[in-house]
Design an enzyme around this catalytic site. Sequence first.
Site, PDB file in Angstrom:
ATOM      1  CG  HIS B  67      38.627  31.037  34.274  1.00 48.28           C
ATOM      2  ND1 HIS B  67      39.720  31.776  33.889  1.00 48.28           N
ATOM      3  CD2 HIS B  67      37.542  31.807  34.014  1.00 48.28           C
ATOM      4  CE1 HIS B  67      39.307  32.948  33.425  1.00 48.28           C
ATOM      5  NE2 HIS B  67      38.005  33.002  33.494  1.00 48.28           N
ATOM      6  CD  GLU B  70      34.173  30.692  31.515  1.00 53.15           C
ATOM      7  OE1 GLU B  70      34.212  31.723  30.811  1.00 53.15           O
ATOM      8  OE2 GLU B  70      34.274  30.710  32.768  1.00 53.15           O
ATOM      9  CG  HIS B  71      38.515  32.404  28.748  1.00 54.76           C
ATOM     10  ND1 HIS B  71      38.915  33.674  28.403  1.00 54.76           N
ATOM     11  CD2 HIS B  71      37.980  32.504  29.992  1.00 54.76           C
ATOM     12  CE1 HIS B  71      38.648  34.514  29.392  1.00 54.76           C
ATOM     13  NE2 HIS B  71      38.082  33.824  30.373  1.00 54.76           N
ATOM     14  CD  GLU B 147      38.637  36.490  33.339  1.00 61.46           C
ATOM     15  OE1 GLU B 147      38.987  35.714  32.421  1.00 61.46           O
ATOM     16  OE2 GLU B 147      37.562  36.373  33.957  1.00 61.46           O
TER      17      GLU B 147
END
Lengths: 437, 451
Positions: B67, B70-71, B147
């Site tokens: 993840h 992904e950022h 997040e």
Amino acid sequence: MKRIYLAFIALLTFSVVAQAEVKIQEVTSPGGIKAWLVEEHSIPFASLEIRFKGGASLDPKGKRGAINLMVGLLEEGAADKNARQFAAATEGLAASFGFDVGDDAMSVSAQFLTENRDEAMALLRTALQEPRFDEDAIARVKAQVVSAIQSAVTDPDKISGRTFDRLAFGDHPYATSINGTLESVAALTRDDLFAAKDAVMARDRLYVGAVGDITPEELGKLLDDLLGGLPVVGAEMPQKAPYLLKGGMTVVPFDTPQSVVTFGLEGIERHDPDFFAAYVMNTILGGSGRQSRLMEEVREKRGLTYGVYTYLMPKDYAALYMGRVASANDRVAKAVQVIRDEWVKMAENGVTAEELEGAKTYLTGAYPLRFDGNGPIANILVGMQMDDLPIDYITTRNDKVNAVTLEDIKRVAKRLVRPDDLHFVVVGKPVGLESTE
Amino acid sequence: MRILGLALVALTLLIRPLWAQEISNFTLDNGLEVVVIEDHRAPVVVQMVWYRAGAADEKPGVSGIAHFLEHLLFKATDHMKAGELSDTVAANGGSDNAFTTWDYTAYYQRVAADRLDLMMTMESDRMRNLRLTKDDIATERDVILEERNMRIENNPDALFREQRYAAQYLNHPYGIPVIGWKHEMENLSLDDAMAFYRRYYAPNDAVLIVAGDVDPENVLALAKKHYGPLAPTEGLKPRHRPEEPPQLSERRMTYVDPRVSQPYVIRTYLAPERNAGDQKQAAALTMLSELLGGNGQTSVLGRKLQFETQKAIYTSAFYDGVSLDKTTFGLVIVPSEGVSLAEGEAALDKAVAEFIEEGVDAEQFARIKMQLKADLIYQRDDVQALANEYGAALTSGLTLEDVKAWPQVLQDVAPEDVLTAAKLLQDKRQAVTAWLTNPTAQDTAKTEVSQ
């Protein structure tokens, strides 16, 4: 590299917009009900969006939550069917009916196949015109509403939004949750629900959008069957809401690791001549996407949040300019400071020519992409009517965006982005932030 | 009710055979799979690149790296500055984003159809040419920690879910949260990110899906031009994650958090997933979840627990068969005021046992099948949802043929198949039963007294 892209793009944008034009027809039923229709016969179903202005703000004094509860009960039995029979009939037709309500409108969203349209609409007609409001169904839905009311008490997002509303709107319905309170909901009776229905579901506040596999003639007949039997006149519309909140900060102590912040001030109305300038200005300051100044400064440069955004909120009886951010308790003070700094910068200097061009190409290019599917288009058609926009609005809207100048932005930023009036509601255990006064 | 049943039969016959949207597929020489879904109603296109790499493919100790990466894919490449891809999409009036699950990571742009060339220029660039800096890592790691704060730490339901999954999977990495455990996220490094990137971000590990107002021949030509020159990762084998041992012991847990207003019980069972060429059992489980808890008013749990008795204010059953490895089947009950979690759980067990005893209601079964058929009409209105369905399936061990066959496999499920599948629910050794509550709720108080 980026500049080349930009120049290349501006040329292409207009052709795209032109192609995306949707052909809206105004239909008036034999019985006099008006609707906007987009015919789209390539898929054998249609979407129908029905709205009644006034929404939950028409709750009578002392009966907060009546309209919300009534809306929740429309799918819980009608005419000769109880709740479960009504749901089974809907399932058997593979139709879907959604009932919802907000501060300014109540909505009915229907999706149904062409091949059993008459049966689906006959069923929906009973929900709209002959709901049963059976006592056992009332008890069941009340229990669900009570659960939602209780959950909101420990939800930092809801606490921050509702605290802002409560402080801003005094004794106007906007100040309180449409769910009502534990006490007000407990006291609601079956008669209150019939009264609530007649208050909001009346023909003098009705707006309709339809998209899909249906002709104007078919739609006209459908509307008379579906809605013709509703009361002609509903309850008196709400009064304008006062805006009572001054600039400052309200901290609501709540034991959670990340503080949730709602911030805002009085905004600008939809029909204000400077609305488009404000809309473009907000896109640059805190509008959607990674491109806004606030996202750049608070997230991309400093890693203080996952998301920060601002939005214009022109409600029917008040106008707000609002924003949201969430940041760890020991970092939220910094996030608030950066937001304040950006606010001041915008008020004093406005935007650059490059930013303005970027926002225009984004907004004008994104507009046609909204028209993606029967349901979304039906929503747009109703929204346009409720905002009192002309039927050719779609073809002129991008011109209004493109007409905004640097001077317009400067003027509207002075008027709208007033750092001293900005009020923050912080829910959490923020380090270094305290309530003013 | 009876009359309704008759009407239903007539309607089922009236449903016309459905013409699926035009779907084409190709594979480039470097291994990139390409799927084109045509929808010419509006001049719009969605480009999606799906990687067969998700959180369950991470090495131990670096949870969250899929993840995090992904950022980081929105940072600089050989040809773009940090943020330039999104800026360019926005300047074209489009929107873009990305998402990560246990089994896949996907990136997409939605934009006017004549910008596809430009989108492919940028998306192919970041497949192989990412250039990360130490600063990117430090700042963006703060963003993913915020997040996590927003999605998990501030939300007792999400903390509860993490604990449940950790208990459900004894050995498989589905027990580790996609966003990562906080203490491991805090130490994620540039090297961790680049190691994952170099291995998995390659044409032979990706599926390109282009959906919208496009011509397949043109898409193929553009894909060859932009993605064709990219080098595959040599020696990349199909994924084999650590498997579950036999689950022999029922697990029970209680999570207490003062931020919980509405206590509830949730039970998940380890369950088989959809497999290539073998989707029957998953189809039966899908029908089982619809029958038990699909619609609150007409489902078995809704009827027994919210209507015939007032034990619950909400019930549900859930199952998602799109998963590379073993998935879960879940049951939920939110008890009514005055009904304890223990009573709620007992009522849930009783309702399920009665269902297995009573069998499948033929009318309810027919209505659900009718709805599944109608969904094929409704979903043609949402090409992006269709693109998502294909992308998720193709990166979760399924083939195009499996996706196309699925609606018919569902229609072919017989009531006996559902009851056979329901045997899963009789074996709690494979299940986690979990209570979410607060310190002042009835059940917690009771436990304290008895202790």
